[in-house]
Design a protein around this motif. Structure first.
Motif, short mmCIF file in Angstrom:
data_model
loop_
_atom_site.label_atom_id
_atom_site.label_comp_id
_atom_site.label_asym_id
_atom_site.label_seq_id
_atom_site.Cartn_x
_atom_site.Cartn_y
_atom_site.Cartn_z
N SER A 40 0.82 -1.22 0.00
CA SER A 40 0.00 0.00 0.00
C SER A 40 0.85 1.26 0.00
CB SER A 40 -0.93 0.01 1.21
OG SER A 40 -1.85 -1.05 1.12
N ALA A 41 1.98 1.20 0.67
CA ALA A 41 2.88 2.36 0.73
C ALA A 41 3.84 2.38 -0.45
CB ALA A 41 3.67 2.33 2.04
N ASN A 42 3.74 1.38 -1.32
CA ASN A 42 4.60 1.29 -2.50
C ASN A 42 6.09 1.32 -2.12
OD1 ASN A 42 4.79 0.86 -5.22
ND2 ASN A 42 4.80 3.03 -5.75
N LEU A 43 6.43 0.53 -1.10
CA LEU A 43 7.81 0.46 -0.62
C LEU A 43 8.55 -0.67 -1.32
CD1 LEU A 43 7.07 0.85 3.19
CD2 LEU A 43 7.90 2.62 1.63
N ASP A 44 9.86 -0.56 -1.33
CA ASP A 44 10.72 -1.57 -1.95
C ASP A 44 11.31 -2.45 -0.86
OD1 ASP A 44 12.44 -3.09 -3.48
OD2 ASP A 44 13.81 -1.43 -3.92
N TYR A 45 11.02 -3.75 -0.91
CA TYR A 45 11.54 -4.69 0.09
C TYR A 45 13.06 -4.61 0.19
CZ TYR A 45 7.15 -7.34 0.42
OH TYR A 45 5.87 -7.72 0.66
N GLY A 46 13.70 -4.46 -0.95
CA GLY A 46 15.16 -4.49 -1.00
C GLY A 46 15.85 -3.33 -0.30
N THR A 47 15.14 -2.22 -0.15
CA THR A 47 15.79 -1.05 0.43
C THR A 47 15.36 -0.77 1.88
OG1 THR A 47 14.09 0.42 -0.45
CG2 THR A 47 16.05 0.04 -1.83
N LEU A 48 14.42 -1.54 2.38
CA LEU A 48 13.95 -1.32 3.76
C LEU A 48 15.01 -1.76 4.76
CD1 LEU A 48 10.21 -2.39 3.75
CD2 LEU A 48 11.13 -0.11 4.07
N THR A 49 15.32 -0.89 5.69
CA THR A 49 16.26 -1.22 6.76
C THR A 49 15.47 -1.48 8.04
OG1 THR A 49 16.51 1.08 7.45
CG2 THR A 49 18.03 0.28 5.73
N THR A 50 16.13 -2.08 9.00
CA THR A 50 15.47 -2.34 10.28
C THR A 50 14.98 -1.05 10.94
OG1 THR A 50 16.72 -4.37 10.57
CG2 THR A 50 15.74 -3.42 12.55
N PRO A 51 15.79 0.01 10.99
CA PRO A 51 15.27 1.26 11.57
C PRO A 51 14.06 1.81 10.83
CG PRO A 51 17.67 1.34 11.42
CD PRO A 51 17.23 0.11 10.68
N GLN A 52 14.03 1.68 9.50
CA GLN A 52 12.88 2.15 8.74
C GLN A 52 11.64 1.31 9.06
OE1 GLN A 52 14.67 1.75 4.86
NE2 GLN A 52 14.69 3.98 4.56
N ILE A 53 11.82 0.02 9.17
CA ILE A 53 10.70 -0.86 9.50
C ILE A 53 10.13 -0.50 10.87
CG2 ILE A 53 10.07 -3.26 10.05
CD1 ILE A 53 12.15 -4.08 7.86
N LYS A 54 11.01 -0.26 11.83
CA LYS A 54 10.56 0.12 13.18
C LYS A 54 9.83 1.45 13.16
CE LYS A 54 13.93 -2.53 15.79
NZ LYS A 54 15.04 -2.52 16.73
N MET A 55 10.33 2.41 12.37
CA MET A 55 9.70 3.72 12.28
C MET A 55 8.31 3.59 11.66
SD MET A 55 10.55 6.98 9.85
CE MET A 55 10.20 5.89 8.50
N ILE A 56 8.20 2.81 10.59
CA ILE A 56 6.91 2.60 9.94
C ILE A 56 5.94 1.94 10.91
CG2 ILE A 56 5.72 1.33 8.11
CD1 ILE A 56 8.34 1.75 6.43
N ALA A 57 6.41 0.94 11.63
CA ALA A 57 5.55 0.24 12.60
C ALA A 57 5.05 1.21 13.67
CB ALA A 57 6.31 -0.91 13.23
N LYS A 58 5.93 2.07 14.16
CA LYS A 58 5.52 3.06 15.17
C LYS A 58 4.49 4.03 14.62
CE LYS A 58 9.67 2.99 18.03
NZ LYS A 58 10.82 3.74 18.52
#
Length: 69
Positions: free
Chosen positions: A38-56
């Motif tokens: 839905s956010a049109n994100l790229d799996y290959g470029t997601l970092t752990t800090p980005q994933i945590k930020m998105i989750a928050k």
């Protein structure tokens, strides 16, 4: 109850707990996939800090929406 019946009940309980755990994992994975799509994100470029930020951010949005009901 005999020992055999207790062991059978324990085995059933363990199997049920594993089934619940598997279903929770499936839901979490599906939710993550849907958010990424839905956010049109790229799996290959997601970092752990980005994933945590998105989750928050998603959690904050959902909590705010829940509080506004």
């Amino acid at each position: 109850m005999s020992q055999s019946n207790l062991e059978k009940q324990e085995a059933k309980l363990k199997a049920l707990n594993q089934k619940i755990k598997d279903e929770k994992n499936k839901i979490e994975q599906n939710l993550g996939k849907q958010i990424i799509r839905s956010a049109n994100l790229d799996y290959g470029t997601l970092t752990t800090p980005q994933i945590k930020m998105i989750a928050k951010k998603v959690a904050a949005f959902l909590n705010q929406a829940k509080n506004n009901r």
